[in-house]
Design a protein around this motif. Structure first.
Motif, PDB file in Angstrom:
ATOM      1  N   ASP A  72       0.838  -1.196   0.000  1.00  0.00           N
ATOM      2  CA  ASP A  72       0.000   0.000   0.000  1.00  0.00           C
ATOM      3  C   ASP A  72       0.872   1.244   0.000  1.00  0.00           C
ATOM      4  OD1 ASP A  72      -1.623   2.224   1.354  1.00  0.00           O
ATOM      5  OD2 ASP A  72      -3.128   0.678   0.922  1.00  0.00           O
ATOM      6  N   ALA A  73       0.545   2.213  -0.814  1.00  0.00           N
ATOM      7  CA  ALA A  73       1.397   3.379  -0.973  1.00  0.00           C
ATOM      8  C   ALA A  73       1.505   4.193   0.294  1.00  0.00           C
ATOM      9  CB  ALA A  73       0.849   4.235  -2.113  1.00  0.00           C
ATOM     10  N   GLY A  74       0.534   4.086   1.242  1.00  0.00           N
ATOM     11  CA  GLY A  74       0.538   4.913   2.425  1.00  0.00           C
ATOM     12  C   GLY A  74       1.384   4.382   3.557  1.00  0.00           C
ATOM     13  N   ILE A  75       1.957   3.217   3.394  1.00  0.00           N
ATOM     14  CA  ILE A  75       2.754   2.640   4.469  1.00  0.00           C
ATOM     15  C   ILE A  75       3.913   1.868   3.861  1.00  0.00           C
ATOM     16  CG2 ILE A  75       1.076   0.749   4.605  1.00  0.00           C
ATOM     17  CD1 ILE A  75       1.905   0.330   7.505  1.00  0.00           C
ATOM     18  N   THR A  76       5.107   2.153   4.310  1.00  0.00           N
ATOM     19  CA  THR A  76       6.288   1.474   3.786  1.00  0.00           C
ATOM     20  C   THR A  76       7.126   0.947   4.942  1.00  0.00           C
ATOM     21  OG1 THR A  76       7.483   3.575   3.675  1.00  0.00           O
ATOM     22  CG2 THR A  76       6.405   2.820   1.666  1.00  0.00           C
ATOM     23  N   GLN A  77       7.716  -0.207   4.708  1.00  0.00           N
ATOM     24  CA  GLN A  77       8.599  -0.816   5.688  1.00  0.00           C
ATOM     25  C   GLN A  77       9.998  -0.918   5.105  1.00  0.00           C
ATOM     26  OE1 GLN A  77       5.307  -4.070   7.045  1.00  0.00           O
ATOM     27  NE2 GLN A  77       7.344  -4.332   7.931  1.00  0.00           N
ATOM     28  N   SER A  78      10.996  -0.737   5.961  1.00  0.00           N
ATOM     29  CA  SER A  78      12.373  -0.900   5.519  1.00  0.00           C
ATOM     30  C   SER A  78      13.214  -1.491   6.646  1.00  0.00           C
ATOM     31  CB  SER A  78      12.958   0.449   5.078  1.00  0.00           C
ATOM     32  OG  SER A  78      12.912   1.384   6.144  1.00  0.00           O
ATOM     33  N   PRO A  79      14.191  -2.349   6.306  1.00  0.00           N
ATOM     34  CA  PRO A  79      14.407  -2.876   4.957  1.00  0.00           C
ATOM     35  C   PRO A  79      13.369  -3.936   4.617  1.00  0.00           C
ATOM     36  CG  PRO A  79      15.874  -3.960   6.501  1.00  0.00           C
ATOM     37  CD  PRO A  79      15.129  -2.927   7.304  1.00  0.00           C
ATOM     38  N   ARG A  80      13.345  -4.417   3.402  1.00  0.00           N
ATOM     39  CA  ARG A  80      12.436  -5.498   3.013  1.00  0.00           C
ATOM     40  C   ARG A  80      12.998  -6.854   3.414  1.00  0.00           C
ATOM     41  NH1 ARG A  80       8.633  -5.141  -0.715  1.00  0.00           N
ATOM     42  NH2 ARG A  80       8.067  -7.117   0.255  1.00  0.00           N
ATOM     43  N   HIS A  81      14.311  -6.958   3.372  1.00  0.00           N
ATOM     44  CA  HIS A  81      14.972  -8.197   3.771  1.00  0.00           C
ATOM     45  C   HIS A  81      16.216  -7.838   4.571  1.00  0.00           C
ATOM     46  CE1 HIS A  81      12.620 -10.556   0.802  1.00  0.00           C
ATOM     47  NE2 HIS A  81      12.756  -9.500   0.055  1.00  0.00           N
ATOM     48  N   LYS A  82      16.501  -8.673   5.578  1.00  0.00           N
ATOM     49  CA  LYS A  82      17.726  -8.447   6.334  1.00  0.00           C
ATOM     50  C   LYS A  82      18.213  -9.757   6.921  1.00  0.00           C
ATOM     51  CE  LYS A  82      20.004  -5.541   9.749  1.00  0.00           C
ATOM     52  NZ  LYS A  82      20.983  -5.039   8.759  1.00  0.00           N
ATOM     53  N   VAL A  83      19.518  -9.962   6.828  1.00  0.00           N
ATOM     54  CA  VAL A  83      20.172 -11.088   7.485  1.00  0.00           C
ATOM     55  C   VAL A  83      21.134 -10.497   8.496  1.00  0.00           C
ATOM     56  CG1 VAL A  83      21.607 -13.126   7.208  1.00  0.00           C
ATOM     57  CG2 VAL A  83      19.981 -12.513   5.411  1.00  0.00           C
ATOM     58  N   THR A  84      21.056 -10.959   9.716  1.00  0.00           N
ATOM     59  CA  THR A  84      21.902 -10.418  10.768  1.00  0.00           C
ATOM     60  C   THR A  84      22.428 -11.546  11.631  1.00  0.00           C
ATOM     61  OG1 THR A  84      22.050  -8.669  12.447  1.00  0.00           O
ATOM     62  CG2 THR A  84      20.104 -10.074  12.511  1.00  0.00           C
ATOM     63  N   GLU A  85      23.452 -11.255  12.395  1.00  0.00           N
ATOM     64  CA  GLU A  85      24.050 -12.271  13.253  1.00  0.00           C
ATOM     65  C   GLU A  85      23.460 -12.207  14.663  1.00  0.00           C
ATOM     66  OE1 GLU A  85      28.432 -12.708  11.119  1.00  0.00           O
ATOM     67  OE2 GLU A  85      28.278 -11.865  13.141  1.00  0.00           O
ATOM     68  N   THR A  86      23.429 -13.357  15.292  1.00  0.00           N
ATOM     69  CA  THR A  86      22.960 -13.438  16.677  1.00  0.00           C
ATOM     70  C   THR A  86      23.731 -12.458  17.554  1.00  0.00           C
ATOM     71  OG1 THR A  86      22.356 -15.761  16.421  1.00  0.00           O
ATOM     72  CG2 THR A  86      22.718 -14.967  18.656  1.00  0.00           C
ATOM     73  N   GLY A  87      22.978 -11.746  18.394  1.00  0.00           N
ATOM     74  CA  GLY A  87      23.609 -10.814  19.328  1.00  0.00           C
ATOM     75  C   GLY A  87      23.724  -9.386  18.840  1.00  0.00           C
ATOM     76  N   THR A  88      23.445  -9.153  17.568  1.00  0.00           N
ATOM     77  CA  THR A  88      23.544  -7.784  17.043  1.00  0.00           C
ATOM     78  C   THR A  88      22.207  -7.065  17.194  1.00  0.00           C
ATOM     79  OG1 THR A  88      22.957  -8.484  14.810  1.00  0.00           O
ATOM     80  CG2 THR A  88      25.292  -8.462  15.376  1.00  0.00           C
ATOM     81  N   PRO A  89      22.250  -5.750  17.335  1.00  0.00           N
ATOM     82  CA  PRO A  89      21.004  -4.985  17.371  1.00  0.00           C
ATOM     83  C   PRO A  89      20.465  -4.763  15.959  1.00  0.00           C
ATOM     84  CG  PRO A  89      22.861  -3.528  17.687  1.00  0.00           C
ATOM     85  CD  PRO A  89      23.432  -4.905  17.587  1.00  0.00           C
ATOM     86  N   VAL A  90      19.149  -4.739  15.851  1.00  0.00           N
ATOM     87  CA  VAL A  90      18.495  -4.551  14.556  1.00  0.00           C
ATOM     88  C   VAL A  90      17.323  -3.598  14.746  1.00  0.00           C
ATOM     89  CG1 VAL A  90      17.219  -5.662  12.683  1.00  0.00           C
ATOM     90  CG2 VAL A  90      19.067  -6.896  13.826  1.00  0.00           C
ATOM     91  N   THR A  91      17.190  -2.656  13.825  1.00  0.00           N
ATOM     92  CA  THR A  91      16.044  -1.747  13.856  1.00  0.00           C
ATOM     93  C   THR A  91      15.295  -1.813  12.544  1.00  0.00           C
ATOM     94  OG1 THR A  91      17.047  -0.218  15.433  1.00  0.00           O
ATOM     95  CG2 THR A  91      15.285   0.650  14.062  1.00  0.00           C
ATOM     96  N   LEU A  92      13.984  -2.040  12.655  1.00  0.00           N
ATOM     97  CA  LEU A  92      13.096  -2.038  11.498  1.00  0.00           C
ATOM     98  C   LEU A  92      12.262  -0.765  11.543  1.00  0.00           C
ATOM     99  CD1 LEU A  92      11.809  -5.738  11.636  1.00  0.00           C
ATOM    100  CD2 LEU A  92      13.950  -4.842  10.698  1.00  0.00           C
ATOM    101  N   ARG A  93      12.019  -0.221  10.349  1.00  0.00           N
ATOM    102  CA  ARG A  93      11.300   1.050  10.289  1.00  0.00           C
ATOM    103  C   ARG A  93       9.971   0.895   9.572  1.00  0.00           C
ATOM    104  NH1 ARG A  93      11.878   5.923   6.371  1.00  0.00           N
ATOM    105  NH2 ARG A  93      11.120   7.700   7.592  1.00  0.00           N
ATOM    106  N   CYS A  94       8.978   1.553  10.109  1.00  0.00           N
ATOM    107  CA  CYS A  94       7.664   1.640   9.477  1.00  0.00           C
ATOM    108  C   CYS A  94       7.341   3.118   9.298  1.00  0.00           C
ATOM    109  CB  CYS A  94       6.612   0.976  10.343  1.00  0.00           C
ATOM    110  SG  CYS A  94       4.937   1.064   9.655  1.00  0.00           S
ATOM    111  N   HIS A  95       7.030   3.500   8.073  1.00  0.00           N
ATOM    112  CA  HIS A  95       6.742   4.892   7.762  1.00  0.00           C
ATOM    113  C   HIS A  95       5.376   4.999   7.108  1.00  0.00           C
ATOM    114  CE1 HIS A  95       7.548   9.051   6.575  1.00  0.00           C
ATOM    115  NE2 HIS A  95       7.080   8.739   5.385  1.00  0.00           N
TER     116      HIS A  95
END
Lengths: 111, 114
Positions: B1-24
């Motif tokens: 939907d054009a009114g809501i976007t998420q980023s990133p679409r895909h992410k691979v990360t290692e155990t123990g690392t911090p990760v932030t997902l964004r919703c706009h």
């Protein structure tokens, strides 16, 4: 907490057939929505229907709140209707913001 | 939907690392939600927001935090990612909590923790 049961869990149709998907819920609700998740994972809101009947093209939905169930009708199904259909409800009591999802009905429409 | 976007679409990360997902969102809706979707569990609410700086926990909030400093942005943070947080994360928006308003979902973020 509120329970949401959808049936059938799986449904296979030939293109052009009609189908009825059912959602039963265990308590009073003030919010009931039907979603379609397409094969690419996108969740599309089909209906907001805590009571009554609505229609949108080949799709229609009816919720009988007093009997705690909702039905989603798909007429003249097309291959693009394939995917998973979710019913989701929000309890009328308790003030919870949680929209509780059923496990879904997986629909496959064959050409 | 054009009114809501998420980023990133895909992410691979290692155990123990911090990760932030964004919703706009561009709809100026009051309510924003983070869900995760897992096989056998369906969609489960992680956290939600009912206004700027107003957030609350959902049913699976352990290991997650959220922030909403602006109406349009809702961030989900995994402080120290674990393999059990491998999932597809969906953001949703709604104008109102109850009557006559449905949810609009973003396209999802597929997160893999290795």
């Amino acid at each position: 907490g509120i329970q949401v049961e959808q049936s059938p869990p799986d449904l296979i149709l030939q293109e052009g057939a009609n189908s009825t998907l059912r959602c039963n819920f265990s308590d009073s609700v003030n919010n009931l929505q039907w979603f379609h998740q397409n094969p690419w994972g996108q969740l599309i809101n089909l209906f907001y229907i805590p009571s009554g009947t609505k229609q949108n093209g080949r799709l229609s939905a009816t919720t009988v709140a007093t009997e705690r169930y909702s039905l989603l009708y798909i007429s003249s199904s097309q291959t693009t209707d394939s995917g998973v259909y979710f019913c989701a409800v929000k309890p009328a009591q308790g003030g919870s913001e949680k929209l509780v999802f059923g496990k879904g009905t997986k629909l496959t429409v064959n050409p | 939907d054009a009114g809501i976007t998420q980023s990133p679409r895909h992410k691979v990360t290692e155990t123990g690392t911090p990760v932030t997902l964004r919703c706009h969102q561009t709809e100026n809706h009051r309510y924003m939600y983070w869900y995760r979707q897992d096989p056998g569990h369906g969609l489960r609410l992680i956290h939600y927001s009912y206004g700027v700086k107003d957030t609350d926990k959902g049913e699976v909030s352990d290991g997650y935090s959220v922030s909403r400093s602006k109406t349009e942005d809702f961030l989900l943070t995994l402080e120290s990612a674990t393999s059990s947080q491998t999932s597809v994360y969906f953001c949703a928006i709604s104008e109102s909590t109850g009557f006559n308003y449905g949810y609009t979902f973003g396209s999802g973020t597929r997160l893999t923790v290795v």
